[in-house]
Design an enzyme around this catalytic site. Structure first.
Site, PDB file in Angstrom:
ATOM      1  N   GLY A  54       0.844  -1.124   0.117  1.00 16.58           N
ATOM      2  CA  GLY A  54      -0.013  -0.016   0.114  1.00 16.58           C
ATOM      3  C   GLY A  54       0.842   1.120   0.017  1.00 16.58           C
ATOM      4  N   ARG A  97      10.088  -1.531  -4.868  1.00 18.06           N
ATOM      5  CA  ARG A  97       8.873  -1.489  -5.610  1.00 18.06           C
ATOM      6  C   ARG A  97       8.972  -0.523  -6.523  1.00 18.06           C
ATOM      7  NH1 ARG A  97       3.425  -3.447  -3.140  1.00 18.06           N
ATOM      8  NH2 ARG A  97       2.920  -4.114  -5.139  1.00 18.06           N
ATOM      9  N   GLN A 211      -6.138  -8.784  -1.721  1.00 18.08           N
ATOM     10  CA  GLN A 211      -5.953  -7.718  -0.638  1.00 18.08           C
ATOM     11  C   GLN A 211      -7.357  -7.349  -0.249  1.00 18.08           C
ATOM     12  OE1 GLN A 211      -4.169  -7.608  -3.602  1.00 18.08           O
ATOM     13  NE2 GLN A 211      -2.158  -6.465  -3.314  1.00 18.08           N
ATOM     14  N   ASP A 252      -1.661   4.679  -6.026  1.00 18.14           N
ATOM     15  CA  ASP A 252      -0.059   4.458  -5.934  1.00 18.14           C
ATOM     16  C   ASP A 252       0.662   5.541  -6.667  1.00 18.14           C
ATOM     17  OD1 ASP A 252      -1.306   1.588  -5.344  1.00 18.14           O
ATOM     18  OD2 ASP A 252       0.867   1.928  -4.526  1.00 18.14           O
ATOM     19  N   ASN A 262      -3.344   2.418 -10.025  1.00 16.00           N
ATOM     20  CA  ASN A 262      -3.952   1.669  -8.853  1.00 16.00           C
ATOM     21  C   ASN A 262      -3.927   0.191  -9.242  1.00 16.00           C
ATOM     22  OD1 ASN A 262      -5.021   1.724  -5.844  1.00 16.00           O
ATOM     23  ND2 ASN A 262      -6.874   1.112  -6.710  1.00 16.00           N
TER      24      ASN A 262
HETATM   25  O1  MRU Z   1       0.165  -4.183  -4.338  1.00 20.28           O
HETATM   26  P1  MRU Z   1      -0.359  -3.386  -3.290  1.00 20.28           P
HETATM   27  O2  MRU Z   1      -1.267  -4.074  -2.220  1.00 20.28           O
HETATM   28  O3  MRU Z   1       0.747  -2.532  -2.517  1.00 20.28           O
HETATM   29  O4  MRU Z   1      -1.460  -2.416  -3.970  1.00 20.28           O
HETATM   30  C1  MRU Z   1      -2.160  -1.459  -2.922  1.00 20.28           C
HETATM   31  C2  MRU Z   1      -2.997  -0.575  -3.877  1.00 20.28           C
HETATM   32  O5  MRU Z   1      -3.191  -0.976  -4.974  1.00 20.28           O
HETATM   33  C3  MRU Z   1      -3.783   0.495  -3.476  1.00 20.28           C
HETATM   34  O6  MRU Z   1      -5.128   0.390  -3.614  1.00 20.28           O
HETATM   35  C4  MRU Z   1      -3.156   1.639  -3.151  1.00 20.28           C
HETATM   36  O7  MRU Z   1      -1.855   1.570  -2.596  1.00 20.28           O
HETATM   37  C5  MRU Z   1      -3.624   2.800  -2.952  1.00 20.28           C
HETATM   38  S1  MRU Z   1      -4.037   2.923  -1.139  1.00 20.28           S
HETATM   39  C6  MRU Z   1      -2.376   2.957  -0.540  1.00 20.28           C
END
Ligand code: MRU
Length: 375
Positions: A54, A97, A211, A252, A262
């Site tokens: 996130g 990442r 998630q 993101d 996102n």
């Molecule tokens: O791969 P992740 O679990 O890190 O992805 C997270 C998301 O896509 C969330 O929706 C995003 O980070 C926006 S909110 C922090």
């Protein structure tokens, strides 16, 4: 936020003052494990392997990771060699990442603040102060996102006659687990629920890592917010039948023109929302703006993750077969190649508005500039 009556953040300074504690999110919801990070490499691994994930939490982990890096540099002979070693820790962390801009934002903030200080001890103290500030700011900004998003939910509640729950669809986990506290997309939901406005959340399961079904559902359940988990492809059907009043997701990385990257599948939800005239809001703290990016499709790197995430799926086994909290099974025909794109870009013209810590604006350059004139 509360877990069974105890207040938690998703990351915090360890009791010894020189380590960082996190919740290992790979294990939720079947097991709650706290892991201690002792080096900046530990922090990089936690981000890369998604023990933490996130956008906001990736940024906060990077901030604390740089504090751990500063501790590792504290034997440096002089300021220059400290700064060089500190910068190379930063470069390594940044590569953990690619899509969430909060990572580079937090590392760069640490590099710039610490480089202005002289003396190893003072540099370490500065890195600790900045790490704590990044985490506290993230929590406060998310709390404010809740306050600015609340009127949007209240307005819909009143327009529906003031009795029926407001149905909100969300994708992935943009909850408190994705930040330091409150979450971005969930913050207005928690604020509405706490203000006595009935809300009901449609939670996209969010393949491949789930998630939504693992983290968002767990979070909402712990806070007592009514919700249903749905398969990723159900949202369009629900919107066609008037069962969704509003979508709120996180992001993101957001360009200065309002394009948002996102979790993969967000774009399809935005298209369905447009076709059905359902408002689609994106909630973000300003740390998620990439002020150098103006074209989401070309300026935002999209993470491609291991095919194992598609091939295999984890879940709680029937206790008759295994006493493990979680087991994995294969779900793809043997030998079939897979491709795992982790994010997509939704152009600003499909976004009804951005909910930030400074208020709500249109997902356009002009709208964003109005809220953030200094940028
Ligand atoms: O791969 P992740 O679990 O890190 O992805 C997270 C998301 O896509 C969330 O929706 C995003 O980070 C926006 S909110 C922090």
């Amino acid at each position: 936020m509360l877990i069974d009556g105890t207040a938690y953040r998703s990351i915090w300074l360890g009791e010894d003052g020189v380590s960082i504690d996190i919740i290992d999110q790979r294990k939720l919801p079947w097991s709650f494990q706290i892991v201690s990070l002792k080096t900046s490499d530990d922090a990089g691994r936690a981000i890369c392997e998604m023990m933490v994930r996130g956008a906001g939490l990736i940024g906060a982990t990077a901030g604390y990771g740089m504090f751990l890096a500063a501790l590792e540099c504290s034997e440096a002979k002089n300021d220059n060699s400290f700064d060089d070693a500190f910068a190379s820790h930063g470069e390594k962390l940044k590569s953990a990442r690619p899509t969430a801009v909060n990572l580079a934002w937090a590392v760069n903030r640490q590099l710039s603040e610490v480089s202005m200080i002289s003396g190893a001890e003072a540099k370490v103290a500065k890195a600790k102060e900045v790490a704590i500030l990044i985490a506290d700011e993230d929590a406060e900004w998310c709390r404010k996102i809740g306050q600015h998003g609340l009127p949007l939910i209240r307005e819909i509640f009143e327009a529906k006659g003031g009795e029926e729950p407001v149905n909100i669809l969300t994708h992935c986990n943009a909850g408190w687990l994705a930040f330091v506290d409150y979450g971005s997309a969930t913050s207005p939901i928690y604020a509405a629920h706490d203000a006595g406005i009935p809300v009901h959340v449609w939670v996209d399961e969010t393949r491949p890592r789930n998630q939504g079904s693992r983290l968002t559902a767990w979070e909402l359940g712990k806070h007592g917010v009514p919700h249903h988990v749905i398969v990723d492809n159900a949202g369009g059907h629900l919107m066609q039948h008037g069962m969704v009043d509003l979508l709120i997701t996180g992001t993101d990385r957001t360009t200065c023109t309002g394009d948002v990257a996102n979790k993969i599948g967000t774009y399809l939800k935005a298209l369905a929302a447009k076709d059905n005239s359902v408002p689609f809001y994106v909630a973000l703290p300003s740390s998620t703006f990439d002020w150098n990016a103006s074209d989401g499709l070309n300026d935002i790197p999209i993470e491609e993750r291991s095919g194992e995430e598609i091939n295999r799926i984890g879940g709680a086994p029937d206790p008759a077969f295994s006493s493990e909290p979680e087991v994995e099974v294969t779900v793809v025909a043997e030998g079939s190649p897979v491709a795992n794109y982790a994010f997509d870009v939704t152009p600003g013209h499909l976004v009804t508005g951005l909910i930030t810590e400074r208020g709500v604006c249109s997902a356009t350059e002009a709208g964003i500039k109005e809220l953030f004139p200094e940028k």
